[in-house]
Design a protein around this motif. Structure first.
Motif: not given
Length: 128
Positions: A22-25, A82-86, A110-113, A115-123
């Motif tokens: 997530q952080e790299d993305v 780079k195309l990063v799919l999620f 692809e992005m680990e986790g 959108f659910g993980a993105w949202k959960s971590r408060g991004a």
């Protein structure tokens, strides 16, 4: 002949694709070196929100939008980034990245986790 479970297909795809944290993305998107591609259904975007700057390409149209020979081709996919799919949870995105790799797309992950993980971590997200 028995059907291969989708769980097995996803596990296999993940052995052949690149998965970014997530952080790299977030860093690559901020630096302008990655183009995020949200492959969730439009109803998911309306219900859950979206990542600012992410291009929406529904999973069902992805291969058609990427293929320059397709009547549905979208020029948005011609990029040096780079195309990063999620997707919601990094299952559909694994299969989608594998499918695009099989088509010859090279600069993709692809992005680990998802959108659910993105949202959960408060991004940061945008909502309608």
């Amino acid at each position: 002949m028995p059907i291969t479970p989708v769980k097995s297909l996803v596990e296999h795809a993940k052995t052949e694709i690149e998965t970014l944290s997530q952080e790299d993305v977030q860093e690559q998107a901020a630096a302008g070196t990655a183009q995020l591609v949200d492959i969730r259904d439009i109803r998911e975007l309306k219900r859950e929100g979206r990542i600012a700057g992410a291009m929406h390409a529904p999973r069902g149209m992805l291969e058609f939008w990427v293929d320059p020979a397709s009547p549905y081709h979208r020029a948005d996919f011609i990029t040096d980034k780079k195309l990063v799919l999620f997707c919601a949870g990094a299952l559909r995105s694994a299969l989608a990245v594998k499918a695009l790799q099989d088509m010859g797309v090279e600069n993709i992950a692809e992005m680990e986790g998802g959108f659910g993980a993105w949202k959960s971590r408060g991004a940061p997200i945008e909502t309608d």
